[in-house]
Each structure stands twice: as C-alpha cells, then as structure tokens.
Design a protein around this motif. Structure first.
Motif, short mmCIF file in Angstrom:
data_model
loop_
_atom_site.label_atom_id
_atom_site.label_comp_id
_atom_site.label_asym_id
_atom_site.label_seq_id
_atom_site.Cartn_x
_atom_site.Cartn_y
_atom_site.Cartn_z
N VAL A 47 -8.38 19.74 -6.44
CA VAL A 47 -8.76 18.78 -5.41
C VAL A 47 -8.63 17.34 -5.78
O VAL A 47 -8.28 16.31 -5.15
CB VAL A 47 -10.10 18.96 -4.54
N MET A 48 -9.11 17.25 -7.12
CA MET A 48 -8.96 15.77 -7.90
C MET A 48 -7.51 15.38 -7.98
O MET A 48 -7.32 14.17 -7.66
CB MET A 48 -9.52 15.94 -9.16
N GLU A 49 -6.63 16.22 -8.06
CA GLU A 49 -5.11 15.90 -8.39
C GLU A 49 -4.62 15.74 -6.93
O GLU A 49 -3.74 14.60 -6.82
CB GLU A 49 -4.46 16.95 -8.96
N GLN A 50 -4.99 16.18 -6.03
CA GLN A 50 -4.72 15.90 -4.46
C GLN A 50 -5.07 14.66 -4.19
O GLN A 50 -4.47 13.97 -3.60
CB GLN A 50 -5.25 17.09 -3.53
N ALA A 93 -14.48 9.31 -5.87
CA ALA A 93 -13.45 8.12 -5.45
C ALA A 93 -13.19 7.41 -6.81
O ALA A 93 -11.89 7.06 -6.82
CB ALA A 93 -14.13 7.53 -4.49
N PRO A 94 -13.88 6.91 -7.86
CA PRO A 94 -13.43 6.20 -8.77
C PRO A 94 -12.40 6.85 -9.54
O PRO A 94 -11.16 6.24 -9.80
CB PRO A 94 -14.34 5.76 -9.66
N GLU A 95 -12.57 8.13 -9.85
CA GLU A 95 -11.39 8.97 -10.58
C GLU A 95 -10.20 8.95 -9.77
O GLU A 95 -9.05 9.00 -10.38
CB GLU A 95 -11.97 10.50 -11.22
N ALA A 96 -10.40 9.37 -8.37
CA ALA A 96 -9.30 9.51 -7.57
C ALA A 96 -8.42 8.36 -7.51
O ALA A 96 -7.27 8.52 -7.37
CB ALA A 96 -9.66 9.84 -5.95
N CYS A 97 -8.96 7.13 -7.77
CA CYS A 97 -8.04 5.83 -7.44
C CYS A 97 -7.87 5.47 -9.11
O CYS A 97 -7.39 4.17 -9.35
CB CYS A 97 -8.95 4.73 -6.93
#
Length: 402
Positions: A47-50, A93-97
């Motif tokens: 889900v993180m890579e998505q 969210a911080p890692e996602a961005c």
C-alpha cells in the motif's frame, strides 16, 4: 508571494488535504496489519508503494526540498510548514510524499554540504524514493543531550577513514530499503583533542551494508517497533570508507552540519506534530458528542468543554510560534538567525501536542489506550518527540541566551 504563487500553494494544499484524508488515513490500518504479519522487517507493505505513485501523480512529491536544490518544487519554508501540518495528520502521508524523516534532513544535508560526486551517488535514488537513509548520532553509552559527548571514533589512515562505535535510535536503519547512513563521530588523535570541543567531530557517509556494520536490534517505543522502518541499535566495528566518498564538508565540521540540519528539520517535526494533534482534537470533539454519560453527551459537561477549549487555544498559539520561526528562518537564511525560535518550538509543540492527545485519550476511555484508534500510537510518538533532537531541558535554556 505573488497572487499566482498564492493560488498555486492553495491548490497544492487542497490537493494534499484530499489525498491525506481520502487515501492515506484509510490506508493506515491496511499498512499496520501488513506490517504485523509476514516478513515484517524485510518487506514494505504494498500500500505504501501505491500511495507513493499516487502522490507523484498528484504533484505531491519532494515538497520539502528548498528552492535551488535538486528535485525542488520551489516551496519555501513557510509554505512547507503548512504542508507539513496536513501530512502530519496521517502516520504514513509523509512517506507517501517522500517527505519523511530522517530522509528529508539527510537529502538536505547532501544537497547543501555534499560534493558533486556524493550528490550523484545518493541523491537521485533518495529523491526518487528508491532507497532510504538513516542518521546515526545518538549513542547508548553517552549523554547525547550534550552532543559533544559523542564518542564514536573516526581515525584517518591515508585515503580512508575507520569508524568504530555504537549508535542507537537510528530511525530507519532497520528498513530493508536503507542504503545510507550519515554518521557523526569524534576524530581520534592528540591533535584533535587540542581543538575547541565543537571542532572535533565529523560527519561521514557510510553505506549501510558496509563490512563491520551490525544491526543489533530494533528498539521499541512504548511497545511499538514501527516495522519495517524501525529504530535501530547499530554497531560499527572498524568500518572502512573512502575519504573522498565519505567526508561531508570537512573534518571537524560535524556540528556545523548538524546546526544547518536542525532548523528546518524542527519546523517539519513541529508542524507534523500539530497536524497529528489536530486530528486528535477532531476525534475528541466527535467522541464527546457521541458518548452519553449521566444523561447527557460528554460535550455538555464543563470539564470536557474546558479540555476542548484549552486544546484549541494551545494548538493555535503553538502554530503561530512555528510559522513565525519559519519566516525568520527564511529571512535569515539559516538556523543561526532563528536559534531562539527554533529552541522554543522544539519545547512548546511536543508538550502541547502531548497534552491534546492525552485529553483525547481521556475522553475515549478504554478505547483511547488500545489499538482501536490511532491515539495510543500518536501519544507514544509525541512523547518521544520531547526527547528526540534534544530534550526540552537542552532547548529551553537557549531562549534565555537572547
């Protein structure tokens, strides 16, 4: 800002708010479940890579990088402060961005202090989110609140450095994607002992998989190990690195780099903390309206109303303090021109956020301390922030120096 810049920032904020609320927060539980099962220290939840792909498509990637550096979106410190608060509402969210610590600070260090060769070796993969990094400063055998105590030894032999020491609370070192350590250590030798105390330490780039590097264990924070990212205890036993490839800025300039990393990093931390505390306050209000005690909703009881009012006032005061610090960092061009403000936000914000989250836990009762809400993990994280990057007792006296 010009009107065009203001509209661009407003659009970016609206887009980020929707991304965090509609996509990141709902995905937190999925990520948590995946991280508790399977090869939790060797696999990153899909889900993180998505989410990272989605953030890139929305233009929400590498928002932290200052103007004039590789990968920048031209976002100022003040603008990024507002974005950090929104990202801080979600734990992922911080890692996602690609805007999560310690990578943001490490990328800024590389961009500001790294040589062209060092930047070419590490920045592209970090900016693309293909790898991650860790910052190795704190040590188990020394009072790291006084960073001059750092005892990890660095000795130069010709064109190589040899590093020996123990570090801990090295956030991200456990991550299977971690490829780079930025290590702060003390130069060894009589000539270095004769130097002023703040000119004895050096920062080196150390490949995470170098011979002699051992990840001893993952440290838990109030029972949370934050897999697969983690907080590691690391041993470096005679780790050899090339001087040209490893040395950042110059020998004995470790504290200079640390101060340059400190100011913007604290703004980022504090605004993310306020975002998480705002989410807790929203949960507090919602719960107080839904829960009935002694014949009426909790929000009709004076003590609960007071806790909501105190939380609102404290968060707004803390936010203004951080935004003022961000503006002074912009005007002064670095942490030296805003040392008092950087110290103040480091003390004020984690304490305020802790208090707000604690009130939310109290109103949620038993649910507040179990895994059914984000509050217990949020409190553990925020209580740690009162120690991370220097405890309150170190930052507060800086205010008196002005």
């Amino acid at each position: 800002m010009t009107s065009a810049e203001e509209e661009k920032q407003a659009h970016r904020l609206r887009t980020l708010e929707a991304f965090v609320e509609d996509e990141c927060i709902p995905a937190e539980r999925v990520k948590e479940i995946k991280a508790r099962t399977g090869s939790r220290w060797s696999e990153v939840p899909a889900v993180m890579e998505q989410l990272k792909l989605r953030a890139r498509a929305l233009g929400l990637w590498n928002l932290f990088m200052p103007p004039g550096h590789p990968g920048t979106q031209g976002v100022s410190v003040s603008q990024y402060a507002a974005l950090s608060e929104v990202m801080g509402r979600s734990t992922i969210a911080p890692e996602a961005c690609n805007c999560s610590a310690p990578d943001t600070g490490n990328m800024e260090v590389l961009a500001q202090y790294g040589s062209a060769a060092q930047q070419a070796a590490w920045l592209p993969d970090l900016l693309e989110g293909r790898i991650r990094s860790a910052f190795l400063m704190t040590e188990p055998e020394t009072a790291s609140s006084d960073a001059t105590n750092i005892a990890c030894r660095i000795r130069r032999f010709g064109d190589k450095y040899v590093v020996t020491g123990r570090k801990w609370w090295s956030t991200g070192a456990m991550d299977p994607r971690c490829r780079l350590f930025i290590v702060m250590g003390r130069m060894e030798g009589a000539e270095w002992d004769a130097r002023p105390i703040h000119q004895r330490h050096t920062m080196l780039l150390v490949p995470a998989r170098s011979p002699g590097v051992t990840l001893e264990r993952a440290l838990e924070v109030f029972g949370y190990d934050d897999a697969p990212h983690g907080h590691a205890e690391v041993t470096l036993r005679g780790v050899e690195v090339s001087a040209d490839a490893a040395l950042l800025l110059g020998e004995g300039r470790g504290f200079e780099i640390a101060q340059g990393r400190l100011g913007p990093g604290r703004v980022h931390h504090c605004m993310r903390a306020l975002g998480l505390a705002e989410r807790a306050l929203t949960a507090l209000v919602r719960r107080s309206r839904e829960r009935i005690a002694f014949g009426r909703p909790l929000c009709d009881h004076d003590m609960v109303r007071r806790s909501i009012a105190d939380s609102r006032m404290e968060l707004d005061q803390a936010r203004h303090l951080v935004l003022d610090c961000a503006r002074k960092l912009e005007r002064s061009g670095g942490a030296k021109g805003a040392m008092m403000e950087v110290a103040m936000i480091k003390v004020v914000v984690p304490n305020v956020a802790c208090a707000v989250i604690d009130r939310a836990i109290q109103v949620h009762g038993g649910m507040g301390v179990c895994q059914d809400t984000f509050l217990a993990a949020a409190y553990a994280h925020m209580r740690t922030l009162r120690i991370a990057d220097g405890p309150d007792e170190v930052s507060a006296p800086v205010v008196l120096q002005r």
